[in-house]
Design a protein around this motif. Structure first.
Motif, mmCIF file in Angstrom:
data_model
loop_
_atom_site.group_PDB
_atom_site.id
_atom_site.type_symbol
_atom_site.label_atom_id
_atom_site.label_comp_id
_atom_site.label_asym_id
_atom_site.label_seq_id
_atom_site.Cartn_x
_atom_site.Cartn_y
_atom_site.Cartn_z
ATOM 1 N N GLN A 19 -0.041 8.272 -5.820
ATOM 2 C CA GLN A 19 -0.494 9.706 -7.427
ATOM 3 C C GLN A 19 0.616 8.946 -8.344
ATOM 4 O O GLN A 19 0.235 9.307 -9.078
ATOM 5 N N GLN A 20 2.105 8.683 -7.655
ATOM 6 C CA GLN A 20 3.208 8.599 -8.706
ATOM 7 C C GLN A 20 3.126 7.035 -8.831
ATOM 8 O O GLN A 20 3.674 7.041 -10.215
ATOM 9 N N LYS A 71 0.884 -1.337 0.214
ATOM 10 C CA LYS A 71 0.240 0.115 -0.028
ATOM 11 C C LYS A 71 0.823 0.962 0.117
ATOM 12 O O LYS A 71 1.994 2.170 0.770
ATOM 13 N N ALA A 129 4.342 -4.747 9.524
ATOM 14 C CA ALA A 129 3.819 -4.919 11.195
ATOM 15 C C ALA A 129 3.551 -3.348 11.759
ATOM 16 O O ALA A 129 3.728 -4.036 13.436
ATOM 17 N N LEU A 168 1.316 4.953 0.061
ATOM 18 C CA LEU A 168 0.302 6.689 1.103
ATOM 19 C C LEU A 168 0.771 7.715 0.136
ATOM 20 O O LEU A 168 2.131 8.084 0.118
ATOM 21 N N GLY A 169 -0.166 9.109 0.015
ATOM 22 C CA GLY A 169 0.483 10.546 -0.123
ATOM 23 C C GLY A 169 0.717 10.073 -2.059
ATOM 24 O O GLY A 169 0.334 9.686 -2.549
ATOM 25 N N PHE A 170 1.863 10.813 -1.762
ATOM 26 C CA PHE A 170 2.426 11.722 -3.419
ATOM 27 C C PHE A 170 2.981 10.408 -4.151
ATOM 28 O O PHE A 170 3.388 9.934 -4.910
ATOM 29 N N THR A 201 3.400 -1.320 3.865
ATOM 30 C CA THR A 201 3.158 0.058 3.684
ATOM 31 C C THR A 201 3.948 0.919 3.567
ATOM 32 O O THR A 201 5.060 1.395 3.765
ATOM 33 N N VAL A 212 9.479 5.566 3.974
ATOM 34 C CA VAL A 212 9.695 4.925 5.146
ATOM 35 C C VAL A 212 8.583 3.509 4.447
ATOM 36 O O VAL A 212 7.705 3.244 4.021
ATOM 37 N N PHE A 240 5.468 4.689 2.376
ATOM 38 C CA PHE A 240 4.582 6.747 2.612
ATOM 39 C C PHE A 240 6.217 7.701 2.715
ATOM 40 O O PHE A 240 7.072 7.199 2.651
ATOM 41 N N ILE A 297 7.118 0.309 6.200
ATOM 42 C CA ILE A 297 6.266 -0.319 7.666
ATOM 43 C C ILE A 297 6.263 -2.081 7.195
ATOM 44 O O ILE A 297 5.246 -2.237 5.890
ATOM 45 N N HIS A 329 -5.475 3.176 -4.291
ATOM 46 C CA HIS A 329 -5.704 3.416 -3.500
ATOM 47 C C HIS A 329 -6.909 3.485 -3.159
ATOM 48 O O HIS A 329 -7.997 3.787 -3.494
ATOM 49 N N PRO A 330 -7.728 2.593 -1.255
ATOM 50 C CA PRO A 330 -7.297 2.532 -0.081
ATOM 51 C C PRO A 330 -6.839 0.481 0.176
ATOM 52 O O PRO A 330 -6.054 0.403 -0.007
ATOM 53 N N VAL A 369 8.579 10.619 4.293
ATOM 54 C CA VAL A 369 8.557 10.977 5.585
ATOM 55 C C VAL A 369 7.982 11.972 5.565
ATOM 56 O O VAL A 369 8.054 12.619 5.174
ATOM 57 N N VAL A 370 7.503 11.794 7.488
ATOM 58 C CA VAL A 370 6.489 13.375 7.431
ATOM 59 C C VAL A 370 7.352 14.032 8.540
ATOM 60 O O VAL A 370 7.351 13.543 9.496
#
Lengths: 568, 79
Positions: B13-14, B6, B54, B8-10, B71, B50, B73, B52, B20-21, B75-76
């Motif tokens: 989109q790319q 999965k 579990a 997430l974020g941009f 997952t 990042v 995504f 992830i 998604h989801p 870094v935020v």
């Protein structure tokens, strides 16, 4: 630079030169030094002896991007300690361009009269009777003030909660569209403003000329580099513009650190219904706005405008912390309901975080059902009605917990945590426990460090030093008037260059670090004088006893370790 | 082996093929690492992403657990 000094006991307004001891200070540096110097630590926060100070940052009013933050300081009714509550919008920019270093408000009217403080294009300040605005909610109030003073003004105001001196009352700031949707939410400073008899501060926005710079060429060069650096950081350059702060929803849930159902779970099973991707899609399909600019000088554009099915405005900006507090924390997974809760908070003038957490405690205690958004909305309306239950909710999460005899209250020094569970991100335990402001997600947030591999979020080692360094760095960001989302681009070197080019100083990055450290020192000093001890630097018991799924960890940071955080 | 991914974020989109989801299924060799997965998805492993599994962050050199749900995504930062 000057202070606009407002005495609400005599209703005198005077302009004074910045006192020497505060020269060159701005933002949180100025508000915290001022409060520690001028406010009796044992005073009643909503009494005559407390003072409210509004200060643009050191770099506000310049051409530098993302310098639209305003620091608001006082002794907090919510925590009983020092408070700097930080807000965007346009006011900081306008005040700085009038060479106003701060507006200070002291004393108290002898009756319950209300005033507007009007600051015109020349920086002249006048108190105007506001009895006709009594009891107005913020959106209606701002519409009336705009009708009277014109669109070219920035407005700070309080709603009914501030007038009623509620502990979680916010000060709302108008955004670039003139809506009162930005909030200095934390710490109940709306109650301090209400206690001063100030319903709104209306600041002229027509002064276009930037503040004077000591070295314009160097400033321009550094400002250009800074803007490029902000755009180059993926979070500020790509994620925030696309998804707003709700971009955090997926990552924090994926990490198992999203406190939901009153901090009994670390993953909200329906987070994807209220996350950044869903929010952006919903807004776009209905014709609302993402990539919205809420604050002066902003190039990040993390704000949004949420609309209903007919395309009509509901609220702005729907932020991650609100999606957490009104959403996951209360078990609510409906964006439309959360958006209405956000609007209501802004309109009544209360902090969305404290409100959501207080409602979650009521749900956890069995007074409402988790997920019942309509009941939550009804309860929030009680704040406006001034009913007994409304006053209880407006007193904040700790008061609600005490009243209901419910001990699972996620707060420290009277202020609730935000959307990062300290059992899933151990470093947040340090920040929440030791921050002079009470549990504060902006003071030293370690989600970025946890995700980028600087530290394992589930171990205790190294968290104290990391939190300390982050808390000191953020004090500097707040002093400069910078948006926190520029932090990843804000190296000590570039900040020193910008400050020197503005003020004509020769400060090194180390000099600035020393100044930021001094901010926290004076804040701790005020709190000590107000009666805080190390016992106050502890999280509630349940964080140490109740493991948080899915990692089933408790807070592992010891009291001794917490005591070393600011052992300068 | 099949890996459920999965984005997430941009990153979502790319990416091509990511819904998604719901996410996407990626077929990789048994001994594939996180780095292999990132290469497959054309995501820079030295970048700010990042990964992830579990609820734990896994590194580029880590082997992917069989039938894992991953997952990814950017870094935020908080605030």
């Amino acid at each position: 630079m000057k202070f606009i000094k407002v005495d609400m006991t005599t209703q005198d307004v005077t302009i004074i030169e910045v006192p020497e001891k505060f020269t060159g200070f701005g933002g949180r540096e100025l508000t915290s030094h001022f409060i520690n110097d001028q406010v009796p630590p044992d005073c009643n926060p909503v009494g005559a002896d407390n003072k409210l100070i509004l200060a643009p940052g050191i770099l506000s009013g310049t051409s530098l991007v993302n310098t639209g933050r305003l620091s608001i300081g006082a002794k907090s009714p919510l925590t009983g300690g020092i408070k700097e509550s930080n807000v965007g919008g346009t006011i900081a920019h306008h005040l700085a361009r009038m060479n106003v270093a701060a507006v200070t408000i002291e004393g108290q009217p002898r009756d319950d009269r209300l005033f507007i403080l009007r600051i015109d294009e020349n920086g002249k300040a006048t108190l105007i009777d506001a009895s006709g605005y009594k009891g107005l909610r913020t959106y209606r109030l701002v519409a009336k003030l705009t009708e009277r003073y014109g669109r070219k003004n920035g407005i700070l105001c309080i709603g009914p909660a501030g007038e009623s001196l509620m502990n979680i009352a916010s000060i709302q700031a108008s955004d670039t569209d003139g809506r009162p949707c930005r909030a200095a939410g934390r710490g109940g400073l709306g109650a301090v403003m209400g206690a001063k008899g100030i319903k709104a501060i209306v600041v002229d926005a027509q002064k276009k000329k930037p503040v004077t710079l000591a070295d314009p060429e160097n400033f321009k060069e550094s400002a250009k580099k800074f803007a490029s650096a902000i755009r180059a950081v993926p979070f500020s350059g790509k994620a925030l513009p696309a998804f707003g702060t709700a971009a955090l929803m997926g990552p924090v849930n994926s990490l198992g650190a999203f406190p939901c159902y009153n901090a009994t779970q670390g993953v909200f099973e329906n987070w994807e219904k209220i996350g950044g991707e869903a929010l952006a899609a919903r807004i776009q399909e209905r014709g609302g706005k993402t990539l919205h600019s809420g604050c002066s000088q902003c190039i990040i554009n993390c704000s949004n405008e949420y609309v209903d099915e007919t395309g009509a405005y509901v609220t702005s900006s729907l932020e991650y912390e609100t999606l957490w507090a009104a959403g996951g924390m209360c078990g609510i997974d409906d964006l439309d309901v959360i958006a209405r809760m956000d609007y209501l908070c802004d309109d009544i003038g209360v902090d969305t975080i404290s409100t959501g957490v207080a409602i979650a405690i009521m749900m956890d205690a069995g007074r409402l059902k988790f997920g019942d958004g309509e009941a939550a909305l009804g309860l929030m309306e009680e704040i406006n009605r001034g009913s007994k239950s409304g006053h209880l909710l407006g007193s904040g999460p700790v008061a609600v917990g005490k009243h209901l005899g419910h001990s699972r209250v996620a707060a420290c020094k009277g202020q609730s945590i935000a959307a990062y569970d300290p059992r899933g991100i151990q470093g947040m335990a340090v920040t929440y426990a030791t921050c002079p402001m009470g549990a504060d997600h902006t003071a030293g947030n370690l989600i970025g460090e946890s995700l980028s591999g600087k530290i394992d979020p589930l171990v205790s080692e190294g968290q104290v030093a990391l939190s300390r360094n982050k808390q000191l760095a953020v004090a500097g960001i707040d002093a400069l008037g910078l948006c926190l989302f520029t932090a990843a681009a804000a190296s000590g070197d570039i900040l020193a260059r910008l400050v020197n080019a503005k003020l004509g100083t020769s400060l090194t990055p180390q000099d600035l670090e020393n100044r930021w450290r001094r901010i926290v020192e004076v804040e701790l000093e005020f709190n000590r004088k107000a009666g805080f001890t190390r016992k106050d630097d502890r999280l509630p018991d349940f964080f140490y006893r109740e493991p948080l799924p899915p990692h089933n960890k408790v807070v592992q940071i010891t009291g001794d370790a917490l005591d070393r955080t600011f052992d300068f | 082996m099949d890996i459920h991914v999965k984005l997430l974020g941009f990153l979502s989109q790319q990416a091509t093929g990511e819904d998604h989801p719901t996410g996407m299924i990626v077929d990789l060799p048994q001994d594939a690492t996180v780095s292999d997965l990132l290469d497959y998805l054309n995501i820079d492993s030295a970048g700010d992403s990042v990964v992830i599994s579990a609820g734990r962050i896994i590194r580029p050199q880590d082997r992917l657990p069989e039938n894992s749900r991953i997952t990814i995504f950017p870094v935020v930062h908080g605030g």
